[in-house]
Design a protein around this motif. Sequence first.
Motif, PDB file in Angstrom:
ATOM      1  N   ASP A   8       0.846  -1.184   0.000  1.00 11.78           N
ATOM      2  CA  ASP A   8       0.000   0.000   0.000  1.00 11.78           C
ATOM      3  C   ASP A   8       0.888   1.244   0.000  1.00 11.78           C
ATOM      4  N   SER A   9       0.285   2.401  -0.159  1.00 13.36           N
ATOM      5  CA  SER A   9       1.050   3.655  -0.249  1.00 13.36           C
ATOM      6  C   SER A   9       1.909   3.877   0.976  1.00 13.36           C
ATOM      7  N   LEU A  13       5.908   4.391   0.789  1.00  8.72           N
ATOM      8  CA  LEU A  13       6.503   5.643   1.249  1.00  8.72           C
ATOM      9  C   LEU A  13       7.549   5.400   2.332  1.00  8.72           C
ATOM     10  N   GLU A 118      -3.078   4.243   6.808  1.00  6.26           N
ATOM     11  CA  GLU A 118      -2.926   4.581   5.384  1.00  6.26           C
ATOM     12  C   GLU A 118      -3.606   5.919   5.089  1.00  6.26           C
ATOM     13  N   TYR A 122      -2.741  10.679   3.658  1.00 10.20           N
ATOM     14  CA  TYR A 122      -3.456  11.555   2.726  1.00 10.20           C
ATOM     15  C   TYR A 122      -4.139  12.712   3.434  1.00 10.20           C
ATOM     16  N   ILE A 134       1.878  12.491   2.554  1.00  9.14           N
ATOM     17  CA  ILE A 134       2.396  11.710   1.424  1.00  9.14           C
ATOM     18  C   ILE A 134       3.411  12.532   0.625  1.00  9.14           C
TER      19      ILE A 134
END
Length: 194
Positions: A8-9, A13, A118, A122, A134
């Motif tokens: 996942d992001s 990251l 997660e 954002y 992010i």
Amino acid sequence: MTSTSILDSKEVLISTLEISEINFLLSIKGMKPDIVSKQFRDNVNHIAWIIGHCISHMDLYLSVFTNERKLSNEQREYHAYAAPKDKIKEFPFSFLELIDDYLTISDDFFKKLYSLSEEDFYEIRFPNEDERLIEMMQRLTLHFMGHAGQIVLLRRILDDTPWSFVGGVSKKIRSKLRKDWKEWWEENKKNYKV
């Protein structure tokens, strides 16, 4: 990892920042203490300034969560972007303490990142900027990697040390490299009382 083995992001990251961070640390491993604050040219930042500049950047981002800075006002002013070269010529701090402070800052920062959801990546925004976490992560990752390259080039000029990057892409290797780096630092940090 998720059950489908797709990152996942948040994972991407954090792992990308960890890769740039281990390369940043590796860029100074084995460095001769006498080149820490040596300027190659009057208009080129020395390694101690570059390292402090990166540390100050991570300290700033950590302060989004802690509401406090670990580096002093004097350290932050000295390591600020576009600090006048004549003001940074002399390194007035302890390099040993700077690196030890960094290890605390980075440990705290990564712990905080791992504790977030997660969605937080954002939703959390950086004060005074129109950036989400992010984007802050992308900025910090690129910043560390760019400066790691500068350090490598300065070391090649000043002490002719061959070194290349990018290492530590896999988490297992990254963990080993960080463990080895910390052992090296503990054994050698007394030599960096610059």
